[in-house]
Each structure stands twice: as structure tokens, then as C-alpha cells.
Write an enzyme that holds these catalytic residues in place. Structure first.
Site, short mmCIF file in Angstrom:
data_model
loop_
_atom_site.label_atom_id
_atom_site.label_comp_id
_atom_site.label_asym_id
_atom_site.label_seq_id
_atom_site.Cartn_x
_atom_site.Cartn_y
_atom_site.Cartn_z
N SER A 44 0.79 -1.28 0.13
CA SER A 44 0.17 0.14 -0.12
C SER A 44 0.97 1.20 -0.06
O SER A 44 1.81 1.36 0.73
CB SER A 44 -0.80 0.23 1.14
OG SER A 44 -1.61 1.38 1.65
N TYR B 270 -1.85 -1.29 10.67
CA TYR B 270 -2.10 -1.66 9.28
C TYR B 270 -0.91 -1.29 8.44
O TYR B 270 -0.42 -2.32 7.84
CB TYR B 270 -3.39 -0.99 8.97
CG TYR B 270 -3.44 -1.14 7.34
CD1 TYR B 270 -3.79 -2.29 6.83
CD2 TYR B 270 -3.39 0.02 6.66
CE1 TYR B 270 -3.86 -2.46 5.17
CE2 TYR B 270 -3.37 -0.08 5.33
CZ TYR B 270 -3.81 -1.43 4.74
OH TYR B 270 -3.76 -1.33 3.46
N LYS C 221 1.96 -3.85 6.59
CA LYS C 221 2.20 -4.01 5.01
C LYS C 221 3.82 -3.89 4.85
O LYS C 221 4.48 -4.46 4.19
CB LYS C 221 1.70 -2.88 4.40
CG LYS C 221 0.05 -3.10 4.34
CD LYS C 221 -0.26 -4.19 3.12
CE LYS C 221 -1.62 -4.74 3.25
NZ LYS C 221 -2.02 -5.98 2.45
C1 UD1 Z 1 -7.08 4.66 3.70
C2 UD1 Z 1 -6.07 4.46 4.47
C3 UD1 Z 1 -4.82 3.64 3.70
C4 UD1 Z 1 -5.40 2.23 3.33
C5 UD1 Z 1 -6.58 2.59 2.37
C6 UD1 Z 1 -7.31 1.09 2.06
C7 UD1 Z 1 -6.37 6.28 6.26
C8 UD1 Z 1 -5.63 7.36 6.66
N1 UD1 Z 1 -5.58 5.70 5.22
O1 UD1 Z 1 -6.42 5.45 2.33
O2 UD1 Z 1 -3.80 3.39 4.67
O3 UD1 Z 1 -4.38 1.82 2.30
O4 UD1 Z 1 -7.58 3.42 2.87
O5 UD1 Z 1 -8.23 0.97 1.42
O6 UD1 Z 1 -7.09 5.74 6.68
N2 UD1 Z 1 -12.84 10.95 3.21
C9 UD1 Z 1 -13.71 11.65 3.43
N3 UD1 Z 1 -14.79 11.29 4.28
C10 UD1 Z 1 -14.99 9.84 4.31
C11 UD1 Z 1 -14.03 9.32 3.97
C12 UD1 Z 1 -12.83 9.67 3.41
O7 UD1 Z 1 -13.53 13.07 3.66
O8 UD1 Z 1 -16.15 9.61 4.96
C13 UD1 Z 1 -11.61 11.45 2.83
C14 UD1 Z 1 -10.19 11.10 3.49
O9 UD1 Z 1 -10.05 12.15 4.30
C15 UD1 Z 1 -9.23 11.03 2.24
C16 UD1 Z 1 -9.99 10.85 1.06
O10 UD1 Z 1 -11.47 11.07 1.25
O11 UD1 Z 1 -8.69 12.46 2.03
C17 UD1 Z 1 -9.82 9.36 0.89
O12 UD1 Z 1 -10.12 8.50 2.06
P1 UD1 Z 1 -9.90 6.70 1.78
O13 UD1 Z 1 -10.94 6.41 0.82
O14 UD1 Z 1 -10.28 6.34 3.16
O15 UD1 Z 1 -8.57 6.54 1.46
P2 UD1 Z 1 -7.14 6.86 2.04
O16 UD1 Z 1 -7.25 7.49 3.21
O17 UD1 Z 1 -6.52 7.42 1.19
#
Ligand code: UD1
Length: 355
Positions: free
Chosen positions: A130, A155, A159
């Protein structure tokens, strides 16, 4: 390419595993799938059997039970061309609440898998790593494979530890291993019969937004709009899951073509290989842009509210995709719009929204 051999997928009924299964099956490979169904759905197996032109042998087994895994390898070792290791727990928040759970599933599971492979002479593995392994607080995007790594949750640590374990297996036990560092996979298979369907409330952005669109959740919470980005929301490198799936095939072909894979299991004609390779597009979209893309696709507004930052979020996560291009001669082909459309169609057509 080798045609008689089979591909063994751990976690092959999960999101990325199942899509990758279709790519190898379409290329003519029979599949052996090990999955403990902890975050996947048994009916995915039936769908895969329908979609895949090749044979699928399924084992409902947990990598933590060494004896079960060893038996599977003893039975199939001579047929296995590659192991694709997807099986893992993957929720950052849950890993902080229960680190032991993550070390148990991800680390113990991987040790058992590698031990069974070593014992039976199966030495080629592609591992789901990841982008979370990068020291994103201290390096500048886009992230390149040689950049510094550092993790801030269990997590991510698992990895990184598995990457290191693989490196040792390559150096000392003549394995060939490629760790693919996924950025943000989204979307669904073009048949729209498999896709992302996490059990419970999703934590990833697109599955969450799509549940809001379906009316299962009132509104999206946007985690912070005061980041140092053009619109203040975080930027991620979203990549279509079929591009991720195809990257596995390209990685396998790369190892094959480098003549590192020998059918007589223990004999190799060249130095064994270990590579870490980014799987991303090099292009980013912010949370606000993702909302706009979904609104465009579904032609309705996505209710959302800005709340505080989520702990551990990095402002910008972007892949440098050049190594994948150089080694595998491939790059992501599909657009984000296509991925959103596919994800939406999958959920609509199959009515797969988990309650
Ligand atoms: C997340 C994990 C990452 C993991 C991946 C697996 C974290 C910090 N990172 O990645 O380690 O490998 O998932 O799938 O958890 N967001 C919102 N509202 C929400 C959900 C997300 O604003 O309800 C935003 C988050 O702040 C982020 C973006 O959307 O900026 C993407 O979020 P997400 O899909 O959870 O991915 P990552 O955080 O990049």
C-alpha cells in the site's frame, strides 16, 4: 506465457482479489482461491465461476491455520505458477484499536503462507502492499519507490513488515517477489457483477459517497477543508480497480519474461528479484472533486458537511507511476469518471448495498 500452470490467490474473493482473478482467468489460467470470507461474500465465488472461462478451486481457509495452508500447497504445489497474496485486514482505524488483530492476521498469516510456499517449493509471489508505507509527512508527492518509508498505524506497519519479510525471502531463500503499492483503487468490473461491497459501514471515500447516494446514509462527512491544497480538501490518486488487477498480470509477465520462473520449482536461471512498484496513475483528485464527479454521474447532489480532519490523513498522496511503466510497460488506461460509473452500476444493478 505459461499456460498449464495455475494461480493461487489468497483473499481471492475480496475486492481487488476477485477483479484480478478475472484478468488471469481471461488469460487462460486456472485459479486456486483461498479466502476466509471475513470481509468477502461467498456469492462472489458463484459470480466468478460464471465470469471466468477457466476452472476455479476454492478453499474456505484462514492463513493463520498453518496446517490447512500446508495441505493446500502440498496438494497443488507443482501446478502453481504464482501466488497473489491479497488476504489481509485493511482498516486503519480498527488496526489502531486492536493492533494484535492486525499482527495476527497480516503478519502471522503471511509467515504461514511463505512457510508453506518454501516447504513445497513455490517461490513466486506478488503481494498487495500500500501507498501507506511511504513517510508521507516528510517526503514530497509524487511518491517514488525509493522514497523513505515510515508508518503511523499498525495496518501500515504490517504492510511494511511483509515487504521486508519478502525481501529476506528473496535474498536468502530464492523467492521472486513483487510488492505492488496500491494507491486508491475504486470502481468495478465491466460486467458490473463484482465490485466493492465492504461489510458494514464503509470507511473509504467512494463506497461511502455511493451509500449516501443510495440514501442509506444521510450525508458524507468531509474530513477537513483547510489543507494546503487548491480547494482545501485532501488529494488522492484514485485508480480503476481493473487497472490495478491488470498490474498484477503485468508484474507476473515481467517476472516470467525475465526468465526467473522455472517450472522445476527449485532451479532458477538468474538472480532472484525483489521489487516494490507503485500502482497509481500519477494524477490526483480532491475530495471536493470526487463529490462533483459523483454528482455528475448520478445527476443529483451529494449531501455533505465539512467536519474536522481525520487523524493520520496526509494532504496529498500521489504515485510516481514511472517504474511500473518502465518495468511492466503498462500504465493506467481508465478514467476516474469510468471508475465511478462502474462502481455505481455495480451497486445499482446488483442491489449490493450492505445494510
Ligand atoms: C485509506 C487508508 C490507507 C489504506 C486505504 C485502504 C487512512 C489514513 N488511510 O486510504 O492506509 O491503504 O484506505 O483502502 O485511513 N474521506 C472523507 N470522508 C469519508 C471518507 C474519506 O472526507 O467519509 C477523505 C479522506 O480524508 C481522504 C480521502 O477521502 O482524504 C480518501 O479516503 P479513503 O478512501 O479512506 O482513502 P485513504 O485515506 O487515502
Amino acid at each position: 506465457m505459461e499456460t498449464q500452470k495455475k494461480i493461487l490467490l489468497t483473499g481471492g474473493l475480496g475486492y481487488i482479489g476477485s477483479h484480478t482473478a478475472t484478468v488471469f482467468a481471461d488469460a487462460g489460467y486456472d485459479l486456486i482461491i483461498i479466502d476466509n470470507l471475513s470481509n468477502s461474500h461467498e456469492d462472489t465465488l458463484e459470480v466468478l465461476k460464471k465470469l471466468c472461462p477457466s476452472k476455479i478451486k476454492f478453499y474456505d481457509a484462514d492463513l493463520r491455520n498453518y496446517e490447512d495452508i500446508e495441505k493446500i500447497f502440498e496438494k497443488h504445489a507443482l501446478e502453481i505458477w504464482f501466488v497473489l497474496h491479497f488476504a489481509a485486514k485493511k482498516s486503519v482505524g480498527e488496526s489502531c484499536q486492536d493492533p494484535f488483530l492486525y499482527y495476527d492476521h497480516n503478519i502471522n498469516g503471511s509467515i504461514n503462507l511463505l512457510q508453506a510456499m518454501e516447504k513445497t517449493g513455490v517461490k513466486n509471489i506478488i503481494f498487495s502492499s500500500s501507498a501507506t508505507v511511504y513517510d508521507s509527512e516528510n517526503i514530497l508527492p509524487p511518491f517514488t519507490e525509493g522514497d523513505r518509508t515510515r508508518t503511523i498505524n499498525p495496518y501500515g506497519t504490517t504492510k511494511l513488515m511483509i515487504e521486508q519479510l519478502l525481501r529476506d525471502m528473496v535474498m536468502h531463500k530464492w523467492f521472486n517477489a513483487i510488492a505492488l503499492r496500491y494507491f486508491n483503487p475504486i470502481g468495478a468490473h465491466p460486467s458490473h457483477e463484482i465490485g466493492e461491497n465492504p461489510k458494514g459501514i464503509p470507511t473509504n471515500l467512494l463506497p461511502f459517497i455511493l451509500r449516501v447516494v443510495e440514501g442509506k446514509i444521510d450525508k458524507l462527512e468531509v474530513f477537513g477543508d483547510d489543507y494546503d491544497t487548491p480547494d482545501g480538501t485532501c488529494i488522492r490518486d484514485y485508480i480503476h480497480v481493473m487497472d490495478v488487477a491488470e498490474a498484477h498480470f503485468a508484474a507476473a509477465r515481467y517476472l516470467h519474461e525475465r526468465n526467473l520462473v522455472n517450472e522445476t520449482s527449485d532451479m532458477y536461471t538468474a538472480e532472484p528479484i525483489f521489487e516494490t512498484v507503485n500502482v497509481g496513475t500519477g494524477y490526483g483528485k480532491s475530495v471536493a472533486e470526487m463529490i462533483a464527479i459523483v454528482e455528475n454521474v448520478v445527476d443529483t447532489e451529494v449531501p455533505h458537511v465539512v467536519v474536522g480532519r481525520r487523524s493520520g490523513d496526509t494532504p496529498v498522496s500521489l504515485a510516481n507511476p514511472l517504474k511500473a511503466k518502465k518495468l511492466f510497460n503498462r500504465e493506467a488506461k481508465r478514467t476516474i469518471m469510468q471508475a465511478v460509473e462502474d462502481a455505481r452500476n455495480y451497486l445499482q444493478i446488483t442491489k449490493k448495498i450492505s445494510e
